[in-house]
Design an enzyme around this catalytic site. Structure first.
Site, PDB file in Angstrom:
ATOM      1  N   MET A  30     -65.655 -65.381  27.963  1.00 17.45           N
ATOM      2  CA  MET A  30     -65.447 -64.823  29.308  1.00 17.45           C
ATOM      3  C   MET A  30     -66.043 -63.418  29.400  1.00 17.45           C
ATOM      4  SD  MET A  30     -61.919 -66.375  30.704  1.00 17.45           S
ATOM      5  CE  MET A  30     -60.804 -65.259  29.877  1.00 17.45           C
ATOM      6  N   LEU A  33     -67.566 -58.555  25.741  1.00 15.49           N
ATOM      7  CA  LEU A  33     -67.728 -59.019  24.355  1.00 15.49           C
ATOM      8  C   LEU A  33     -67.361 -57.939  23.346  1.00 15.49           C
ATOM      9  CD1 LEU A  33     -71.063 -61.026  24.726  1.00 15.49           C
ATOM     10  CD2 LEU A  33     -68.707 -61.856  24.875  1.00 15.49           C
ATOM     11  N   HIS A  34     -66.783 -58.407  22.235  1.00 18.32           N
ATOM     12  CA  HIS A  34     -66.408 -57.519  21.131  1.00 18.32           C
ATOM     13  C   HIS A  34     -66.795 -58.202  19.834  1.00 18.32           C
ATOM     14  CE1 HIS A  34     -63.107 -60.318  20.730  1.00 18.32           C
ATOM     15  NE2 HIS A  34     -62.711 -60.054  21.968  1.00 18.32           N
ATOM     16  N   HIS A  37     -66.106 -61.957  19.329  1.00 19.26           N
ATOM     17  CA  HIS A  37     -67.087 -62.875  19.914  1.00 19.26           C
ATOM     18  C   HIS A  37     -68.345 -62.936  19.047  1.00 19.26           C
ATOM     19  CE1 HIS A  37     -64.927 -61.538  23.742  1.00 19.26           C
ATOM     20  NE2 HIS A  37     -64.774 -62.846  23.760  1.00 19.26           N
ATOM     21  N   ASP A 151     -57.386 -68.262  19.421  1.00 19.64           N
ATOM     22  CA  ASP A 151     -56.825 -69.213  20.385  1.00 19.64           C
ATOM     23  C   ASP A 151     -56.672 -70.571  19.694  1.00 19.64           C
ATOM     24  OD1 ASP A 151     -57.068 -67.660  23.156  1.00 19.64           O
ATOM     25  OD2 ASP A 151     -58.835 -67.227  21.962  1.00 19.64           O
ATOM     26  N   SER A 186     -59.641 -58.273  21.092  1.00 16.63           N
ATOM     27  CA  SER A 186     -59.442 -59.023  22.327  1.00 16.63           C
ATOM     28  C   SER A 186     -60.016 -58.221  23.487  1.00 16.63           C
ATOM     29  CB  SER A 186     -57.942 -59.241  22.560  1.00 16.63           C
ATOM     30  OG  SER A 186     -57.712 -59.641  23.898  1.00 16.63           O
ATOM     31  N   SER A 187     -60.596 -58.916  24.459  1.00 15.95           N
ATOM     32  CA  SER A 187     -61.094 -58.218  25.650  1.00 15.95           C
ATOM     33  C   SER A 187     -59.940 -57.520  26.358  1.00 15.95           C
ATOM     34  CB  SER A 187     -61.761 -59.206  26.606  1.00 15.95           C
ATOM     35  OG  SER A 187     -62.764 -59.927  25.938  1.00 15.95           O
ATOM     36  N   ARG A 188     -58.731 -58.095  26.247  1.00 16.28           N
ATOM     37  CA  ARG A 188     -57.577 -57.512  26.952  1.00 16.28           C
ATOM     38  C   ARG A 188     -57.064 -56.240  26.266  1.00 16.28           C
ATOM     39  NH1 ARG A 188     -56.486 -63.270  28.182  1.00 16.28           N
ATOM     40  NH2 ARG A 188     -56.567 -63.470  30.452  1.00 16.28           N
TER      41      ARG A 188
HETATM   42  P1  AMP Z   1     -62.606 -65.194  25.483  1.00 13.74           P
HETATM   43  O1  AMP Z   1     -63.820 -64.451  25.922  1.00 13.74           O
HETATM   44  O2  AMP Z   1     -61.416 -64.325  25.279  1.00 13.74           O
HETATM   45  O3  AMP Z   1     -62.329 -66.433  26.298  1.00 13.74           O
HETATM   46  O4  AMP Z   1     -62.957 -65.740  24.032  1.00 13.74           O
HETATM   47  C1  AMP Z   1     -64.104 -66.508  23.795  1.00 13.74           C
HETATM   48  C2  AMP Z   1     -64.019 -67.070  22.403  1.00 13.74           C
HETATM   49  O5  AMP Z   1     -63.955 -66.007  21.465  1.00 13.74           O
HETATM   50  C3  AMP Z   1     -62.761 -67.952  22.182  1.00 13.74           C
HETATM   51  O6  AMP Z   1     -63.126 -69.078  21.402  1.00 13.74           O
HETATM   52  C4  AMP Z   1     -61.860 -67.017  21.425  1.00 13.74           C
HETATM   53  O7  AMP Z   1     -60.951 -67.689  20.585  1.00 13.74           O
HETATM   54  C5  AMP Z   1     -62.858 -66.215  20.603  1.00 13.74           C
HETATM   55  N1  AMP Z   1     -62.275 -64.947  20.187  1.00 13.74           N
HETATM   56  C6  AMP Z   1     -61.716 -64.001  20.980  1.00 13.74           C
HETATM   57  N2  AMP Z   1     -61.230 -62.995  20.230  1.00 13.74           N
HETATM   58  C7  AMP Z   1     -61.488 -63.314  18.946  1.00 13.74           C
HETATM   59  C8  AMP Z   1     -61.230 -62.684  17.690  1.00 13.74           C
HETATM   60  N3  AMP Z   1     -60.595 -61.520  17.613  1.00 13.74           N
HETATM   61  N4  AMP Z   1     -61.630 -63.314  16.570  1.00 13.74           N
HETATM   62  C9  AMP Z   1     -62.270 -64.516  16.627  1.00 13.74           C
HETATM   63  N5  AMP Z   1     -62.543 -65.164  17.767  1.00 13.74           N
HETATM   64  C10 AMP Z   1     -62.158 -64.575  18.909  1.00 13.74           C
END
Ligand code: AMP
Length: 282
Positions: A30, A33-34, A37, A151, A186-188
């Protein structure tokens, strides 16, 4: 890196890659990015000829009172990060491209695995996730798709519908990327004030304590959950949504850790809901 914003553009790109006999990896995100990702992108890069990332804040997976509007959007910075890990193409559609007028088809994974943990707290969330991931897999013609253990329930749900709908893709799960202090990336996390960020360290700390107790021989699920609850309870800014352990990947209930077990938590720090987990290997 190619920037694809329409259904037609991603379909044409995927078809041309396939015609050249190339394997395709998909990494749905979404955005905002960090490093978490980017670990997914690197894993995808290693496994396939072509890496397609998606950056799409998917409206159908947010509840009416959730943070869809506030969710961080920073596409230019995202593109720089994706280029730094040699992603070939990013798919970045408008919501109306994915869900045009008249859209009415959803992928609904029924049963226990979507009704517990985040599914219990966020009705409709996994329906939105399953729908968008199905569309993204179809569009990208991916051979491999990459998701984070962060997740872990989502990975179980995705594996379920991929199997049930006979979708020809392999689902990879990548370990959680953490900051040096233990906080799961986390993006949050960008919603957190400095004080809240310090308070948020209690999530990984509590899981670490349970993991240590497990290593020292504690296998009772309620005892392990209680260790986490107790530690979380010491942090005044933390409010528990859930602390639960289930067999992994089945998410079946269990009393003893006698098979691989997901110990998962969701905690509000102020207004921000954070999740974290560990998998205890039996
Ligand atoms: P999101 O952008 O939050 O929907 O995450 C996109 C993907 O990145 C999902 O498959 C998440 O599980 C993965 N993701 C998010 N944060 C992490 C993290 N800290 N470590 C590994 N994967 C992550």
């Amino acid at each position: 890196m190619k920037i694809l914003t329409t259904i037609e553009a991603i379909q044409n790109y995927a078809t041309s890659c396939k015609t050249q006999g190339k394997t395709i990896a998909l990494v749905p995100t979404m955005g905002a990015l960090h490093e978490g990702h980017l670990t997914l992108m690197r894993a995808a890069r290693k496994k396939c000829d072509i890496v397609i990332a998606s950056v799409f804040v998917n409206p159908t997976q947010f509840g009416p009172n959730e943070d869809y509007d506030a969710y961080p959007r920073q596409f230019e910075a995202d593109c720089e990060k994706l280029e730094s890990v040699a992603v070939d193409a990013v798919f970045h559609p408008e919501p109306t491209e994915m869900y045009p007028e008249g859209y009415c088809t959803y992928v609904n994974v029924e049963g226990d695995i979507t009704h517990k943990l985040c599914g219990a707290q966020r009705p409709g969330h996994f329906r939105g996730v399953a729908t968008v991931v199905t569309k993204l897999i179809n569009l990208s013609r991916a051979d491999e798709a990459f998701f984070g253990q962060k997740d872990a329930q989502q990975v179980t749900v995705i594996r379920r519908f991929v199997e049930d709908l006979n979708i020809n893709v392999h689902i990879n799960m990548v370990p959680i990327a953490r900051e040096e202090n233990g906080l799961a990336r986390s993006s949050r996390n960008s919603y957190l004030s400095t004080e809240e960020k310090n308070a948020a360290l209690v999530l990984s700390r509590s899981l670490k304590q349970a993991k240590a107790a497990f290593s020292q021989g504690e296998t009772e699920v309620t005892a392990l959950e209680n260790i986490v609850r107790q530690e979380l309870g010491k942090e005044p800014l933390a409010h528990i949504d859930y602390v639960k352990a289930y067999a992994y990947p089945s998410l079946k209930p269990l009393k003893q850790v006698n098979e691989d077990t997901l110990l998962a938590i969701a905690v509000k720090i102020g207004k921000t809901r954070l999740i974290d987990n560990v998998i205890l290997s039996a």
